[in-house]
Write a protein that holds these residues in place. Structure first.
Motif, mmCIF file in Angstrom:
data_model
loop_
_atom_site.group_PDB
_atom_site.id
_atom_site.type_symbol
_atom_site.label_atom_id
_atom_site.label_comp_id
_atom_site.label_asym_id
_atom_site.label_seq_id
_atom_site.Cartn_x
_atom_site.Cartn_y
_atom_site.Cartn_z
ATOM 1 N N GLY A 1 -34.069 -23.492 -8.081
ATOM 2 C CA GLY A 1 -35.525 -23.451 -8.163
ATOM 3 C C GLY A 1 -36.229 -23.231 -6.839
ATOM 4 O O GLY A 1 -37.415 -22.942 -6.810
ATOM 5 N N ARG A 2 -35.525 -23.373 -5.733
ATOM 6 C CA ARG A 2 -36.157 -23.210 -4.421
ATOM 7 C C ARG A 2 -35.571 -22.038 -3.651
ATOM 8 O O ARG A 2 -36.137 -21.602 -2.663
ATOM 9 N N GLY A 3 -34.393 -21.583 -4.030
ATOM 10 C CA GLY A 3 -33.799 -20.425 -3.376
ATOM 11 C C GLY A 3 -32.837 -20.779 -2.263
ATOM 12 O O GLY A 3 -32.208 -21.834 -2.267
ATOM 13 N N GLU A 4 -32.769 -19.877 -1.303
ATOM 14 C CA GLU A 4 -31.791 -19.997 -0.216
ATOM 15 C C GLU A 4 -32.499 -20.120 1.126
ATOM 16 O O GLU A 4 -33.501 -19.475 1.384
ATOM 17 N N PHE A 5 -31.949 -20.963 1.973
ATOM 18 C CA PHE A 5 -32.410 -21.108 3.350
ATOM 19 C C PHE A 5 -31.196 -20.877 4.227
ATOM 20 O O PHE A 5 -30.136 -21.437 3.980
ATOM 21 N N GLN B 1 -28.209 -23.047 2.869
ATOM 22 C CA GLN B 1 -28.503 -24.070 1.875
ATOM 23 C C GLN B 1 -29.028 -23.389 0.621
ATOM 24 O O GLN B 1 -29.929 -22.555 0.693
ATOM 25 N N TYR B 2 -28.436 -23.740 -0.507
ATOM 26 C CA TYR B 2 -28.857 -23.219 -1.798
ATOM 27 C C TYR B 2 -29.391 -24.383 -2.625
ATOM 28 O O TYR B 2 -28.747 -25.419 -2.726
ATOM 29 N N GLU B 3 -30.581 -24.198 -3.205
ATOM 30 C CA GLU B 3 -31.156 -25.252 -4.035
ATOM 31 C C GLU B 3 -31.772 -24.612 -5.272
ATOM 32 O O GLU B 3 -32.613 -23.712 -5.145
ATOM 33 N N ARG C 1 -24.836 -26.744 -1.162
ATOM 34 C CA ARG C 1 -25.408 -26.408 -2.468
ATOM 35 C C ARG C 1 -26.005 -27.682 -3.056
ATOM 36 O O ARG C 1 -25.283 -28.589 -3.423
ATOM 37 N N LYS C 2 -27.340 -27.703 -3.105
ATOM 38 C CA LYS C 2 -28.014 -28.875 -3.666
ATOM 39 C C LYS C 2 -28.175 -28.681 -5.162
ATOM 40 O O LYS C 2 -28.393 -27.591 -5.643
#
Length: 190
Positions: A156-160, A152-154, A116-117
């Motif tokens: 404003g950018r969502g999930e990868f 990966q969660y960031e 989680r970024k």
């Protein structure tokens, strides 16, 4: 004595020694005690909060080891969470006679790595050694990951995310070159 009789005697002796060694391993090795010691040491070195389920003795063609189920590791700032269904660590038997532990094989089943970024937390102080400092003395002849996942969660950018990760390889530490090893694997389609 005939050759046939010598071979039969050697076979029976070998099987008896293997059976006796297996019985001794089951009686003498206490997986829960080893599991608790390893969790305590890893937590102290990495700063991660570690939880694990049942530990049991793992005997197989790779030798003797310990299998631990339901493992969770959480970083001090909760930005990294690692879960896995089970982890099996097999040790080389000869170094044990010298009171040394050398890993033969490490197997991770259904591991999930979640990152989680976000903005750094001011109260999340880095503990001495950092995230990978405890790996500096690690050498593994072979390892495998089956059915792994990365998320990966960031903000404003969502999930990868990646899933269906299957990898195998070897890993050794060389003080001059760092980590040296090989990896091959596949990423499943989701």
């Amino acid at each position: 004595m005939t050759l046939k009789r010598v071979l039969l005697t050697l076979l029976i002796t070998g099987a008896t020694l293997l059976l006796a060694g297996t019985i001794m391993a089951v009686v003498l090795i206490k997986p829960e005690k080893i599991n608790n010691q390893v969790l305590t040491q890893l937590s102290a070195k990495t700063g991660y909060t570690l939880r694990a389920g049942e530990a049991s003795l793992a005997l197989g063609w790779r030798g003797a080891g310990i299998r631990v189920k339901d493992i969770t590791a959480t970083s001090p700032d909760s930005s990294v969470v690692i879960d896995m269904q089970s982890l099996a660590a097999y040790v080389k038997l000869m170094p044990l006679l010298k009171h040394q532990v050398a890993l033969e094989h490490l197997s991770l089943e259904k591991p999930t790595y979640v990152l989680r970024k976000g903005p750094p937390s001011p109260d999340a102080a880095e503990k001495p050694g950092g995230h990978a400092a405890s790996l500096a003395t690690l050498g593994i002849d072979s390892w495998s990951i089956s059915d792994g996942a990365f998320k990966q969660y960031e903000p404003g950018r969502g999930e990868f995310s990646l899933s269906g990760l299957d990898f195998t390889g070897g890993l050794n530490w060389d003080p001059q070159e760092g980590f040296v090893g090989n990896t091959k694997g596949t990423i499943g389609q989701g």
